[in-house]
Scaffold this motif. Structure first.
Motif, mmCIF file in Angstrom:
data_model
loop_
_atom_site.group_PDB
_atom_site.id
_atom_site.type_symbol
_atom_site.label_atom_id
_atom_site.label_comp_id
_atom_site.label_asym_id
_atom_site.label_seq_id
_atom_site.Cartn_x
_atom_site.Cartn_y
_atom_site.Cartn_z
ATOM 1 N N LEU A 107 -28.529 -15.888 23.139
ATOM 2 C CA LEU A 107 -28.249 -15.519 24.429
ATOM 3 C C LEU A 107 -29.376 -15.095 25.361
ATOM 4 O O LEU A 107 -29.646 -15.712 26.459
ATOM 5 C CB LEU A 107 -27.047 -14.372 24.557
ATOM 6 C CG LEU A 107 -25.832 -14.769 23.776
ATOM 7 C CD1 LEU A 107 -25.015 -13.428 23.940
ATOM 8 C CD2 LEU A 107 -24.933 -15.988 24.912
ATOM 9 N N GLY A 108 -30.202 -14.409 24.568
ATOM 10 C CA GLY A 108 -31.572 -14.114 25.371
ATOM 11 C C GLY A 108 -32.324 -15.409 25.471
ATOM 12 O O GLY A 108 -32.945 -15.352 26.586
ATOM 13 N N MET A 109 -32.527 -16.086 24.768
ATOM 14 C CA MET A 109 -33.011 -17.511 24.752
ATOM 15 C C MET A 109 -32.622 -18.407 25.921
ATOM 16 O O MET A 109 -33.366 -18.864 26.697
ATOM 17 C CB MET A 109 -33.024 -18.373 23.444
ATOM 18 C CG MET A 109 -33.904 -17.894 22.408
ATOM 19 S SD MET A 109 -33.275 -18.939 20.945
ATOM 20 C CE MET A 109 -34.227 -20.487 21.329
ATOM 21 N N ILE A 110 -31.205 -18.308 26.132
ATOM 22 C CA ILE A 110 -30.589 -19.114 27.169
ATOM 23 C C ILE A 110 -30.973 -18.569 28.604
ATOM 24 O O ILE A 110 -31.486 -19.191 29.534
ATOM 25 C CB ILE A 110 -29.056 -19.128 27.059
ATOM 26 C CG1 ILE A 110 -28.594 -19.668 25.999
ATOM 27 C CG2 ILE A 110 -28.543 -19.729 28.306
ATOM 28 C CD1 ILE A 110 -27.097 -19.688 25.412
ATOM 29 N N ARG A 111 -30.918 -17.116 28.602
ATOM 30 C CA ARG A 111 -31.412 -16.496 29.964
ATOM 31 C C ARG A 111 -32.898 -16.670 30.062
ATOM 32 O O ARG A 111 -33.429 -16.840 31.241
ATOM 33 C CB ARG A 111 -31.032 -14.932 29.888
ATOM 34 C CG ARG A 111 -29.694 -14.940 30.208
ATOM 35 C CD ARG A 111 -29.420 -13.612 30.763
ATOM 36 N NE ARG A 111 -28.153 -13.039 31.260
ATOM 37 C CZ ARG A 111 -27.722 -11.882 31.428
ATOM 38 N NH1 ARG A 111 -28.524 -10.830 31.122
ATOM 39 N NH2 ARG A 111 -26.663 -11.641 31.869
ATOM 40 N N ASP A 112 -33.706 -16.636 29.080
ATOM 41 C CA ASP A 112 -35.165 -16.989 29.203
ATOM 42 C C ASP A 112 -35.492 -18.258 29.706
ATOM 43 O O ASP A 112 -36.488 -18.338 30.395
ATOM 44 C CB ASP A 112 -36.007 -16.592 28.011
ATOM 45 C CG ASP A 112 -35.824 -15.151 27.540
ATOM 46 O OD1 ASP A 112 -35.619 -14.159 28.437
ATOM 47 O OD2 ASP A 112 -36.304 -14.598 26.362
ATOM 48 N N ALA A 113 -34.637 -19.199 29.386
ATOM 49 C CA ALA A 113 -34.838 -20.561 29.830
ATOM 50 C C ALA A 113 -34.208 -20.666 31.208
ATOM 51 O O ALA A 113 -34.418 -21.817 31.753
ATOM 52 C CB ALA A 113 -34.046 -21.236 28.723
ATOM 53 N N GLY A 114 -33.898 -19.708 31.851
ATOM 54 C CA GLY A 114 -33.381 -19.888 33.401
ATOM 55 C C GLY A 114 -31.965 -20.232 33.393
ATOM 56 O O GLY A 114 -31.308 -20.749 34.548
ATOM 57 N N CYS A 115 -31.135 -20.185 32.385
ATOM 58 C CA CYS A 115 -29.906 -20.737 32.543
ATOM 59 C C CYS A 115 -28.826 -19.347 32.369
ATOM 60 O O CYS A 115 -29.191 -18.567 31.882
ATOM 61 C CB CYS A 115 -29.463 -21.595 31.406
ATOM 62 S SG CYS A 115 -30.468 -23.177 31.702
ATOM 63 N N GLU A 116 -27.579 -19.797 32.721
ATOM 64 C CA GLU A 116 -26.401 -18.586 32.516
ATOM 65 C C GLU A 116 -26.101 -18.764 30.998
ATOM 66 O O GLU A 116 -25.966 -19.725 30.456
ATOM 67 C CB GLU A 116 -25.139 -18.778 33.483
ATOM 68 C CG GLU A 116 -25.576 -18.914 34.915
ATOM 69 C CD GLU A 116 -24.518 -18.991 35.769
ATOM 70 O OE1 GLU A 116 -24.720 -19.259 37.183
ATOM 71 O OE2 GLU A 116 -23.297 -19.782 35.269
ATOM 72 N N ALA A 117 -26.045 -17.599 30.518
ATOM 73 C CA ALA A 117 -25.625 -17.543 29.001
ATOM 74 C C ALA A 117 -24.247 -17.345 28.813
ATOM 75 O O ALA A 117 -23.655 -16.221 29.299
ATOM 76 C CB ALA A 117 -26.634 -16.289 28.519
ATOM 77 N N GLY A 118 -23.627 -18.099 28.120
ATOM 78 C CA GLY A 118 -22.130 -17.952 27.782
ATOM 79 C C GLY A 118 -22.011 -17.668 26.247
ATOM 80 O O GLY A 118 -22.600 -18.564 25.376
ATOM 81 N N VAL A 119 -20.587 -17.435 25.937
ATOM 82 C CA VAL A 119 -20.411 -17.267 24.759
ATOM 83 C C VAL A 119 -18.757 -17.490 24.587
ATOM 84 O O VAL A 119 -17.997 -17.191 25.099
ATOM 85 C CB VAL A 119 -20.808 -15.719 24.113
ATOM 86 C CG1 VAL A 119 -19.944 -14.663 24.797
ATOM 87 C CG2 VAL A 119 -20.181 -15.705 22.666
ATOM 88 N N SER A 120 -18.795 -18.278 23.309
ATOM 89 C CA SER A 120 -17.370 -18.909 23.288
ATOM 90 C C SER A 120 -16.643 -18.143 21.987
ATOM 91 O O SER A 120 -17.122 -18.273 21.032
ATOM 92 C CB SER A 120 -17.367 -20.246 23.387
ATOM 93 O OG SER A 120 -15.948 -20.941 23.278
#
Ligand code: DX5
Ligand code: ZN
Length: 229
Positions: A107-120
Protein backbone atom coordinates in the motif's frame (compact mmCIF):
# COMPACT_ATOMS: atom_id res chain seq x y z
CA UNK A 1 -29.12 0.31 9.03
CA UNK A 2 -27.96 3.46 7.32
CA UNK A 3 -24.40 4.62 6.82
CA UNK A 4 -24.62 6.68 3.64
CA UNK A 5 -21.24 7.94 2.49
CA UNK A 6 -20.19 11.57 2.35
CA UNK A 7 -18.76 10.99 -1.15
CA UNK A 8 -20.53 11.20 -4.47
CA UNK A 9 -21.46 7.67 -5.53
CA UNK A 10 -19.48 6.49 -8.55
CA UNK A 11 -20.57 3.99 -11.18
CA UNK A 12 -17.49 2.19 -12.46
CA UNK A 13 -17.99 -0.21 -15.37
CA UNK A 14 -15.77 -3.27 -15.39
CA UNK A 15 -14.03 -3.69 -18.74
CA UNK A 16 -14.11 -7.44 -18.18
CA UNK A 17 -17.61 -7.47 -19.64
CA UNK A 18 -16.69 -5.28 -22.62
CA UNK A 19 -15.82 -6.48 -26.11
CA UNK A 20 -12.02 -6.79 -25.90
CA UNK A 21 -11.64 -6.38 -29.65
CA UNK A 22 -12.96 -2.81 -29.33
CA UNK A 23 -11.80 -1.88 -25.86
CA UNK A 24 -11.30 1.85 -26.42
CA UNK A 25 -14.71 2.26 -28.01
CA UNK A 26 -16.40 0.21 -25.30
CA UNK A 27 -14.72 2.23 -22.58
CA UNK A 28 -15.79 5.46 -24.23
CA UNK A 29 -19.36 4.25 -24.65
CA UNK A 30 -19.73 3.80 -20.89
CA UNK A 31 -18.08 7.13 -20.12
CA UNK A 32 -20.32 9.00 -22.54
CA UNK A 33 -23.31 7.42 -20.82
CA UNK A 34 -22.22 8.89 -17.47
CA UNK A 35 -19.80 6.39 -15.92
CA UNK A 36 -17.41 8.08 -13.49
CA UNK A 37 -14.40 6.00 -14.44
CA UNK A 38 -13.42 2.49 -15.45
CA UNK A 39 -12.45 -0.64 -13.59
CA UNK A 40 -9.69 -2.82 -15.06
CA UNK A 41 -9.72 -6.43 -13.85
CA UNK A 42 -6.20 -7.80 -13.96
CA UNK A 43 -5.93 -11.58 -13.48
CA UNK A 44 -2.82 -13.72 -13.53
CA UNK A 45 -3.95 -17.34 -13.76
CA UNK A 46 -2.64 -17.94 -10.22
CA UNK A 47 -4.56 -15.87 -7.71
CA UNK A 48 -7.57 -16.63 -9.90
CA UNK A 49 -7.67 -19.17 -12.74
CA UNK A 50 -8.22 -16.82 -15.72
CA UNK A 51 -5.65 -14.52 -17.26
CA UNK A 52 -6.95 -11.21 -18.57
CA UNK A 53 -4.53 -8.38 -19.34
CA UNK A 54 -1.73 -6.37 -17.79
CA UNK A 55 -0.31 -2.88 -17.62
CA UNK A 56 0.18 -2.33 -21.37
CA UNK A 57 -3.45 -2.90 -22.29
CA UNK A 58 -4.55 -0.89 -19.28
CA UNK A 59 -2.32 1.94 -20.49
CA UNK A 60 -4.01 1.78 -23.91
CA UNK A 61 -7.39 2.34 -22.24
CA UNK A 62 -6.05 5.24 -20.17
CA UNK A 63 -4.59 6.83 -23.28
CA UNK A 64 -7.66 6.22 -25.43
CA UNK A 65 -10.08 7.74 -22.91
CA UNK A 66 -8.16 10.04 -20.57
CA UNK A 67 -10.52 8.70 -17.91
CA UNK A 68 -10.01 7.65 -14.30
CA UNK A 69 -9.03 3.99 -14.52
CA UNK A 70 -8.54 1.86 -11.45
CA UNK A 71 -6.66 -1.42 -11.66
CA UNK A 72 -8.05 -4.28 -9.60
CA UNK A 73 -5.09 -6.61 -9.29
CA UNK A 74 -6.22 -10.20 -8.81
CA UNK A 75 -2.63 -11.37 -8.90
CA UNK A 76 -0.12 -12.87 -6.50
CA UNK A 77 2.85 -10.76 -5.42
CA UNK A 78 1.22 -7.53 -6.58
CA UNK A 79 4.29 -5.62 -5.37
CA UNK A 80 6.03 -6.64 -8.60
CA UNK A 81 3.47 -4.83 -10.76
CA UNK A 82 2.93 -1.55 -8.93
CA UNK A 83 5.47 0.44 -10.90
CA UNK A 84 4.18 -0.79 -14.27
CA UNK A 85 0.57 0.10 -13.47
CA UNK A 86 1.51 3.48 -12.05
CA UNK A 87 3.43 4.19 -15.25
CA UNK A 88 0.40 3.08 -17.24
CA UNK A 89 -1.39 6.11 -15.78
CA UNK A 90 -4.02 4.49 -13.58
CA UNK A 91 -5.52 6.58 -10.76
CA UNK A 92 -5.86 3.75 -8.30
CA UNK A 93 -4.39 0.32 -7.71
CA UNK A 94 -6.23 -2.21 -5.57
CA UNK A 95 -4.52 -5.31 -4.23
CA UNK A 96 -5.97 -8.30 -2.44
CA UNK A 97 -5.25 -8.81 1.23
CA UNK A 98 -5.06 -12.56 0.45
CA UNK A 99 -2.44 -12.11 -2.28
CA UNK A 100 0.48 -10.62 -0.43
CA UNK A 101 2.37 -11.26 2.77
CA UNK A 102 3.36 -7.59 2.87
CA UNK A 103 0.14 -5.61 2.56
CA UNK A 104 1.41 -2.60 4.49
CA UNK A 105 4.46 -2.29 2.27
CA UNK A 106 2.50 -2.68 -0.98
CA UNK A 107 0.00 0.00 0.00
CA UNK A 108 2.90 2.32 0.77
CA UNK A 109 4.45 1.50 -2.60
CA UNK A 110 1.20 2.37 -4.39
CA UNK A 111 0.98 5.74 -2.68
CA UNK A 112 4.66 6.44 -3.26
CA UNK A 113 4.05 5.78 -6.95
CA UNK A 114 1.42 8.55 -6.91
CA UNK A 115 -1.71 6.37 -7.02
CA UNK A 116 -4.63 5.80 -4.69
CA UNK A 117 -4.09 2.65 -2.66
CA UNK A 118 -6.87 0.10 -2.47
CA UNK A 119 -7.26 -3.10 -0.53
CA UNK A 120 -9.71 -5.82 -1.47
CA UNK A 121 -11.31 -8.60 0.56
CA UNK A 122 -12.62 -11.85 -0.91
CA UNK A 123 -16.08 -13.00 0.19
CA UNK A 124 -14.75 -15.32 2.92
CA UNK A 125 -12.19 -12.87 4.30
CA UNK A 126 -13.24 -11.21 7.57
CA UNK A 127 -12.96 -7.49 8.15
CA UNK A 128 -11.64 -5.89 11.25
CA UNK A 129 -8.20 -7.27 11.99
CA UNK A 130 -7.05 -7.32 8.37
CA UNK A 131 -7.83 -3.66 7.86
CA UNK A 132 -7.29 -1.96 11.18
CA UNK A 133 -3.55 -1.85 10.95
CA UNK A 134 -3.34 -0.50 7.42
CA UNK A 135 -6.18 2.04 7.50
CA UNK A 136 -3.91 5.11 7.46
CA UNK A 137 -2.53 3.91 4.10
CA UNK A 138 -5.86 3.08 2.46
CA UNK A 139 -7.73 5.23 -0.09
CA UNK A 140 -10.18 2.53 -1.07
CA UNK A 141 -11.59 -0.70 0.34
CA UNK A 142 -13.03 -3.08 -2.22
CA UNK A 143 -15.51 -5.64 -0.94
CA UNK A 144 -15.84 -8.58 -3.32
CA UNK A 145 -19.42 -9.78 -3.46
CA UNK A 146 -18.57 -12.70 -5.75
CA UNK A 147 -15.53 -14.93 -5.75
CA UNK A 148 -13.09 -13.17 -8.05
CA UNK A 149 -12.22 -14.56 -11.46
CA UNK A 150 -15.32 -14.20 -13.58
CA UNK A 151 -17.97 -11.71 -14.49
CA UNK A 152 -21.67 -12.50 -14.53
CA UNK A 153 -21.86 -14.28 -11.16
CA UNK A 154 -24.57 -13.90 -8.56
CA UNK A 155 -24.21 -11.33 -5.78
CA UNK A 156 -23.37 -12.96 -2.42
CA UNK A 157 -25.79 -11.26 -0.01
CA UNK A 158 -23.58 -11.73 3.08
CA UNK A 159 -21.38 -9.04 1.52
CA UNK A 160 -23.89 -6.41 2.60
CA UNK A 161 -23.04 -6.85 6.24
CA UNK A 162 -19.37 -6.51 5.37
CA UNK A 163 -20.03 -3.27 3.50
CA UNK A 164 -21.74 -1.89 6.57
CA UNK A 165 -18.90 -3.02 8.84
CA UNK A 166 -16.25 -1.45 6.64
CA UNK A 167 -18.28 1.77 6.36
CA UNK A 168 -18.22 1.98 10.14
CA UNK A 169 -14.53 1.19 10.25
CA UNK A 170 -13.78 3.96 7.75
CA UNK A 171 -15.84 6.34 9.83
CA UNK A 172 -14.18 5.30 13.08
CA UNK A 173 -10.78 6.00 11.57
CA UNK A 174 -11.98 9.37 10.26
CA UNK A 175 -10.65 8.11 6.96
CA UNK A 176 -11.49 9.55 3.58
CA UNK A 177 -11.31 6.10 1.99
CA UNK A 178 -13.80 5.08 -0.66
CA UNK A 179 -15.91 1.97 -0.19
CA UNK A 180 -16.19 -0.04 -3.38
CA UNK A 181 -18.34 -3.09 -4.09
CA UNK A 182 -17.56 -5.46 -6.95
CA UNK A 183 -19.36 -8.56 -8.16
CA UNK A 184 -22.97 -9.13 -9.11
CA UNK A 185 -23.78 -5.45 -8.70
CA UNK A 186 -26.95 -4.43 -10.57
CA UNK A 187 -29.46 -1.57 -10.52
CA UNK A 188 -31.61 -3.84 -8.33
CA UNK A 189 -29.09 -4.03 -5.49
CA UNK A 190 -27.43 -0.63 -6.05
CA UNK A 191 -29.79 1.15 -3.65
CA UNK A 192 -29.27 -1.18 -0.73
CA UNK A 193 -25.50 -1.11 -1.27
CA UNK A 194 -25.46 2.68 -1.19
CA UNK A 195 -27.63 2.73 1.92
CA UNK A 196 -25.11 0.41 3.60
CA UNK A 197 -22.30 2.84 2.82
CA UNK A 198 -20.93 1.85 -0.60
CA UNK A 199 -19.83 4.84 -2.67
CA UNK A 200 -18.27 3.09 -5.66
CA UNK A 201 -20.26 0.49 -7.57
CA UNK A 202 -18.32 -1.69 -9.99
CA UNK A 203 -20.48 -3.43 -12.56
CA UNK A 204 -19.58 -5.49 -15.59
CA UNK A 205 -22.53 -7.44 -16.97
CA UNK A 206 -25.12 -5.03 -15.63
CA UNK A 207 -23.49 -2.23 -17.64
CA UNK A 208 -22.39 -3.96 -20.82
CA UNK A 209 -25.23 -6.46 -21.33
CA UNK A 210 -27.81 -4.77 -23.53
CA UNK A 211 -28.08 -0.99 -23.80
CA UNK A 212 -25.17 0.63 -21.95
CA UNK A 213 -26.77 4.08 -21.68
CA UNK A 214 -30.06 2.66 -20.38
CA UNK A 215 -28.20 0.46 -17.91
CA UNK A 216 -26.22 3.37 -16.50
CA UNK A 217 -29.38 5.47 -16.31
CA UNK A 218 -31.01 2.64 -14.32
CA UNK A 219 -28.09 2.67 -11.88
CA UNK A 220 -28.32 6.45 -11.57
CA UNK A 221 -32.00 6.43 -10.76
CA UNK A 222 -31.60 3.71 -8.10
CA UNK A 223 -28.72 5.60 -6.53
CA UNK A 224 -30.71 8.84 -6.52
CA UNK A 225 -33.65 7.09 -4.91
CA UNK A 226 -31.40 5.58 -2.21
CA UNK A 227 -29.94 8.97 -1.41
CA UNK A 228 -33.28 10.69 -1.09
CA UNK A 229 -34.89 8.16 1.23
C1 DX5 B 1 -14.58 -10.37 -10.81
C2 DX5 B 1 -14.20 -8.96 -11.14
C3 DX5 B 1 -15.36 -8.06 -11.32
C4 DX5 B 1 -16.29 -8.49 -12.40
C5 DX5 B 1 -17.66 -7.97 -12.12
O1 DX5 B 1 -13.47 -11.12 -10.59
O2 DX5 B 1 -13.38 -8.41 -10.15
O3 DX5 B 1 -14.94 -6.71 -11.51
O4 DX5 B 1 -15.90 -8.06 -13.66
O5 DX5 B 1 -18.51 -8.48 -13.08
P1 DX5 B 1 -20.06 -8.54 -12.83
O6 DX5 B 1 -20.52 -7.13 -12.60
O7 DX5 B 1 -20.60 -9.12 -14.11
O8 DX5 B 1 -20.28 -9.40 -11.64
ZN1 ZN C 1 -12.97 -6.19 -10.27
Amino acid sequence: MNSISKHQVRILPSLLAADFSRLGEEAQRALSAGAHGLHADVMDGQFVPPITFGADITRAVVEATGARVDAHLMIVEPEKQIEAFAKAGVKGITVHVEATAHLHRVLGMIRDAGCEAGVSLNPATPVTESLRYVMPLVDRVLIMTVNPGWGGQKFIPEGLDKVHKVARLIEAHESNARLQVDGGVTPENAGVLVRHGADELVAGSAVYKGDVAANIAAFESQIRAALTV
